[in-house]
Design a protein around this motif. Structure first.
Motif, mmCIF file in Angstrom:
data_model
loop_
_atom_site.group_PDB
_atom_site.id
_atom_site.type_symbol
_atom_site.label_atom_id
_atom_site.label_comp_id
_atom_site.label_asym_id
_atom_site.label_seq_id
_atom_site.Cartn_x
_atom_site.Cartn_y
_atom_site.Cartn_z
ATOM 1 N N LEU A 4 2.254 -5.953 -37.897
ATOM 2 C CA LEU A 4 3.293 -6.070 -37.083
ATOM 3 C C LEU A 4 3.290 -4.954 -36.011
ATOM 4 C CD1 LEU A 4 6.422 -7.185 -36.718
ATOM 5 C CD2 LEU A 4 7.184 -5.231 -37.888
ATOM 6 N N ILE A 6 5.751 -3.307 -33.159
ATOM 7 C CA ILE A 6 7.181 -2.917 -32.732
ATOM 8 C C ILE A 6 7.198 -2.232 -31.401
ATOM 9 C CG2 ILE A 6 9.232 -1.747 -33.070
ATOM 10 C CD1 ILE A 6 8.412 -1.982 -36.193
ATOM 11 N N ASP A 8 10.005 -1.204 -28.543
ATOM 12 C CA ASP A 8 11.463 -1.005 -28.180
ATOM 13 C C ASP A 8 11.441 0.361 -27.295
ATOM 14 O OD1 ASP A 8 14.215 0.203 -28.468
ATOM 15 O OD2 ASP A 8 14.539 -1.474 -29.701
ATOM 16 N N LEU A 17 13.313 1.111 -37.248
ATOM 17 C CA LEU A 17 12.853 -0.301 -37.565
ATOM 18 C C LEU A 17 11.442 -0.385 -38.338
ATOM 19 C CD1 LEU A 17 13.510 -2.169 -33.998
ATOM 20 C CD2 LEU A 17 14.486 -2.673 -36.264
ATOM 21 N N LEU A 52 7.471 -7.505 -32.739
ATOM 22 C CA LEU A 52 8.819 -7.527 -32.823
ATOM 23 C C LEU A 52 9.075 -6.761 -31.478
ATOM 24 C CD1 LEU A 52 11.346 -7.941 -34.367
ATOM 25 C CD2 LEU A 52 11.007 -5.465 -35.242
ATOM 26 N N ASP A 54 11.944 -5.872 -28.345
ATOM 27 C CA ASP A 54 13.434 -5.705 -27.609
ATOM 28 C C ASP A 54 13.166 -6.474 -26.458
ATOM 29 O OD1 ASP A 54 15.826 -4.686 -27.235
ATOM 30 O OD2 ASP A 54 14.912 -2.941 -26.168
ATOM 31 N N LEU A 79 8.866 -12.244 -32.417
ATOM 32 C CA LEU A 79 10.222 -12.106 -32.533
ATOM 33 C C LEU A 79 10.964 -11.283 -31.836
ATOM 34 C CD1 LEU A 79 12.595 -12.658 -34.835
ATOM 35 C CD2 LEU A 79 11.572 -10.907 -36.043
ATOM 36 N N VAL A 81 14.136 -9.102 -30.576
ATOM 37 C CA VAL A 81 15.345 -8.350 -31.068
ATOM 38 C C VAL A 81 16.191 -7.678 -30.049
ATOM 39 C CG1 VAL A 81 14.191 -6.413 -31.671
ATOM 40 C CG2 VAL A 81 16.194 -6.821 -33.015
ATOM 41 N N LYS A 104 20.261 -6.528 -33.009
ATOM 42 C CA LYS A 104 19.703 -5.244 -33.669
ATOM 43 C C LYS A 104 20.731 -5.178 -34.750
ATOM 44 C CE LYS A 104 17.158 -3.110 -30.106
ATOM 45 N NZ LYS A 104 17.026 -2.090 -28.932
ATOM 46 N N LEU A 111 16.294 -9.082 -41.400
ATOM 47 C CA LEU A 111 15.172 -8.830 -40.284
ATOM 48 C C LEU A 111 13.565 -9.054 -40.787
ATOM 49 C CD1 LEU A 111 14.473 -8.171 -37.495
ATOM 50 C CD2 LEU A 111 14.743 -5.706 -38.292
ATOM 51 N N VAL A 115 10.884 -11.820 -39.752
ATOM 52 C CA VAL A 115 9.514 -11.440 -39.531
ATOM 53 C C VAL A 115 8.512 -12.267 -40.237
ATOM 54 C CG1 VAL A 115 7.495 -9.747 -39.834
ATOM 55 C CG2 VAL A 115 10.023 -8.969 -38.852
#
Length: 202
Positions: A4, A6, A8, A17, A52, A54, A79, A81, A104, A111, A115
């Protein structure tokens, strides 16, 4: 193991997260980035299975980053968010190829489950947002009206908006007027607010 990435722009949120999802036995957080234009490189470099993202990030917003991943890393699932559960965002994210869209404040367990589902090729959408999206409809604004209202969101004068959009002041007034009419707003600020709430200005 689900690899994964992330993305943001808020370091605290990004770290939280990563910490929460990193506790899952079948999820490995392989990279964290703070800008949308860093997503593709991180996904490709780390051979990520899921990104993931934002919605609102500098460099490139999450929806544009999702669209870029379709080209740069077509096997990576997305995904989205967001803090802002706006129906316009949901529609545009799905059009960009996102497999899921959650807000969020989704509980950590849900969550992580989202995923997993997205990694498996399933669709995951926040239920309340899905209902709102179906009832709100597509944006009634033209591309130019959207551009002018987006520029108006900075609070500048008609002259400022004209300079920013390379249009004449008269043309800007016309677009502002039609944008207000289509959103049912009484003022320019109200038109911007309504369009933003519906996710039409991203």
């Amino acid at each position: 193991m689900i690899r994964l990435v992330i993305a943001d722009d808020q370091a605290l949120v990004r770290g939280a997260l990563a910490a929460l999802l990193g506790l899952e036995s079948d999820i490995e957080v392989v990279a964290e980035v703070g800008r949308g234009d860093e997503v593709s490189a991180a996904v490709v470099l780390n051979k990520a299975d899921v990104a993931l993202l934002d919605v609102e990030m500098p460099g490139l917003d999450g929806i544009a980053a999702a669209a870029r991943l379709r080209t740069d890393a077509p096997d990576c699932r997305v995904l989205m968010v967001t803090t802002f559960g706006r129906p316009g965002y949901l529609r545009r994210a799905m059009q960009a190829g996102a497999g899921g869209f959650v807000v969020k404040d989704t509980p950590a367990r849900q969550l992580a489950d989202a995923v997993r589902k997205v990694a498996a090729g399933l669709r995951v959408v926040d239920p309340a947002l899905a209902v709102e999206s179906m009832t709100s409809g597509d944006s009634p604004l033209t591309e130019r009206e959207t551009e002018v209202l987006r520029a108006a969101g900075d609070g500048g004068t008609v002259a400022d908006i004209a300079a920013a959009t390379f249009l004449s002041e008269g043309t800007v007034r016309n677009y502002l007027s039609s944008g207000m009419g289509k959103t049912g707003a009484r003022t320019r600020a109200e038109a911007v607010h309504i369009a933003e709430e519906n996710g039409w200005l991203l």
